[in-house]
Design a protein around this motif. Structure first.
Motif, short mmCIF file in Angstrom:
data_model
loop_
_atom_site.label_atom_id
_atom_site.label_comp_id
_atom_site.label_asym_id
_atom_site.label_seq_id
_atom_site.Cartn_x
_atom_site.Cartn_y
_atom_site.Cartn_z
N PHE A 102 0.86 -1.19 0.00
CA PHE A 102 0.00 0.00 0.00
C PHE A 102 0.90 1.24 0.00
N PRO A 103 0.63 2.21 -0.90
CA PRO A 103 1.51 3.38 -1.02
C PRO A 103 1.17 4.47 0.00
N LYS A 104 1.24 4.12 1.28
CA LYS A 104 0.71 5.01 2.32
C LYS A 104 1.58 6.22 2.57
N LYS A 105 0.90 7.35 2.80
CA LYS A 105 1.51 8.58 3.29
C LYS A 105 0.73 9.02 4.53
N LEU A 106 1.29 10.00 5.25
CA LEU A 106 0.62 10.50 6.44
C LEU A 106 -0.37 11.60 6.06
N GLY A 107 -1.54 11.56 6.70
CA GLY A 107 -2.55 12.58 6.48
C GLY A 107 -3.46 12.65 7.68
N ALA A 108 -4.43 13.55 7.60
CA ALA A 108 -5.44 13.69 8.66
C ALA A 108 -6.78 13.32 8.06
N ALA A 164 -3.27 19.85 -4.95
CA ALA A 164 -2.32 20.40 -3.98
C ALA A 164 -0.91 20.04 -4.45
N PRO A 165 0.09 20.85 -4.04
CA PRO A 165 1.46 20.54 -4.43
C PRO A 165 1.87 19.15 -3.94
N GLY A 166 2.54 18.40 -4.79
CA GLY A 166 3.05 17.10 -4.39
C GLY A 166 1.99 16.02 -4.31
N GLU A 167 0.83 16.27 -4.86
CA GLU A 167 -0.24 15.28 -4.84
C GLU A 167 -0.83 15.12 -6.25
N GLU A 168 -1.30 13.90 -6.55
CA GLU A 168 -1.95 13.64 -7.84
C GLU A 168 -3.34 13.05 -7.69
N ARG A 219 -3.21 20.95 3.50
CA ARG A 219 -4.12 21.13 2.38
C ARG A 219 -5.23 20.10 2.44
N ARG A 220 -6.47 20.55 2.22
CA ARG A 220 -7.55 19.57 2.09
C ARG A 220 -7.44 18.90 0.73
N LEU A 221 -7.49 17.58 0.73
CA LEU A 221 -7.33 16.81 -0.52
C LEU A 221 -8.62 16.14 -0.96
N ALA A 222 -9.51 15.83 -0.01
CA ALA A 222 -10.74 15.14 -0.38
C ALA A 222 -11.80 15.42 0.67
N GLU A 223 -13.06 15.51 0.22
CA GLU A 223 -14.17 15.56 1.16
C GLU A 223 -15.38 14.88 0.54
N ALA A 224 -16.18 14.29 1.40
CA ALA A 224 -17.33 13.51 0.96
C ALA A 224 -18.49 13.72 1.90
#
Ligand SMILES: O=C(O)C(=O)/C=C/C=C/c1ccc([N+](=O)[O-])cc1
Length: 311
Positions: A166-172, A274-278, A204-209
């Motif tokens: 799994f290509p995990k990174k840290l987030g909130a 966001a920078p550094g994200e795809e 940076r907010r990356l996703a919301e649902a």
């Protein structure tokens, strides 16, 4: 002095000698083929543990050996991205599923983890949250789910993820909670109940649902396909950055999966650039079902699809 200490001393001296040679020899080429077997043979390890940090007692490792037990609440959104974006996110060896091109899930999960010793009694370590995307794909003509991106808020969960590919990174990651008492501060787990969820990373907010429950369901739809990951560990040797030590497709094996309290309904979903994200390159064309449910399973092994352990 123990054998292991002697071994480390030898390695240290060889390094110094090699450095000395390099310093005084102008035209020397040190060929890898000339390496002394004494420096390339692995000493029997005396430090203990499943993962780093190996240590004297073996209890300091960030992840101890399986079984790994999980239980969680899932807030999920079915969505479609463009076939082009979906294909661009797949590794070699996976192909788009021609029957469901662009079909995907965004999943927000509140997890509780445990090993074999009631580790859930230490909630600061065992509880974590996760966001992931699963994209429909095929491996050798079989339907699978590919995880292009995943975030967690816990270091052990990050490491367990990397061991599985799994290509995990840290987030909130947060999701609306439901409680077993009625009130204005929590939604009903039932018709009309509304749940929100979000992912942010590095400010940076990356996703919301948001989802609205409508009717009970017998499944969590995202469990329909086996998850395929890419275990990848690069070399840090100059000239070999593109020749990784480990690069193999894996299939997750979920032992004794159980789902419950599943509801399905409607959904909204947004990804933000966001920078550094795809993540936001997975353009959301439309969403389908919103769903919520609980899930538990155990991980003890990994099915290797490619690489030296496949077969
Ligand atoms: O083991 C891990 O480290 C890890 O990251 C686990 C990922 C879980 C994936 C998953 C897949 C499908 C559903 N579902 O269908 O709701 C829920 C969760």
């Amino acid at each position: 002095m123990s054998d292991a200490n002697t071994g480390r001393g030898e390695i240290g001296r060889r390094s110094l000698i090699a450095g000395g040679i390099a310093a005084v020899t102008t035209a020397a080429v040190v060929s890898p083929a000339a390496a002394d077997p004494a420096t390339t043979t692995q000493p029997t390890e005396k430090l203990l543990g499943y993962s780093l940090p190996l240590s004297a007692k073996g209890t300091a490792n960030i992840v101890s050996e399986p079984p790994w037990h999980y239980a969680g609440d899932v807030v999920g959104v079915e969505f479609w991205t463009t076939p082009t974006a979906a294909e661009a996110a797949l590794p070699a060896g996976l192909t788009p599923d021609p029957n469901t091109s662009g079909h995907a899930y965004a999943l927000f999960i509140d997890w509780q983890f445990s090993g074999s010793h009631q580790e859930y009694l230490d909630p600061v370590r065992s509880q974590y949250s996760e966001f992931l995307v699963l994209l429909d794909a095929q491996f050798q003509g079989r339907p699978v789910a590919w995880c292009p991106f995943i975030w967690v808020d816990n270091d052990a969960a990050l490491a367990r993820g990397w061991f599985q590919g799994f290509p995990k990174k840290l987030g909130a990651i947060r999701q609306t909670r439901a409680f077993s008492v009625p009130g204005q501060a929590s939604p009903v787990v039932g018709p009309g109940g509304q749940f929100g969820a979000s992912l942010s990373a590095a400010g940076r907010r990356l996703a919301e649902a948001q989802i609205t429950l409508q009717s009970p369901s017998s499944t969590l739809p995202a469990l329909g396909r086996p998850i395929v990951n890419l275990r990848h560990f690069p070399r840090l040797i100059a000239g070999q950055y593109d020749n990784p030590d480990v690069h193999e497709l894996t299939q997750s094996v979920l032992d004794t999966p159980v789902v419950g309290n599943n509801w399905t309904g409607t959904s909204t979903l947004n990804f933000f650039a966001a920078p550094g994200e795809e993540l936001a390159d997975l353009t959301i064309v439309r969403t389908g079902a919103g769903f919520r449910g609980s899930l538990s399973y155990t991980v003890t092994t990994l099915k290797m699809l490619t690489g030296p352990d496949a077969g």
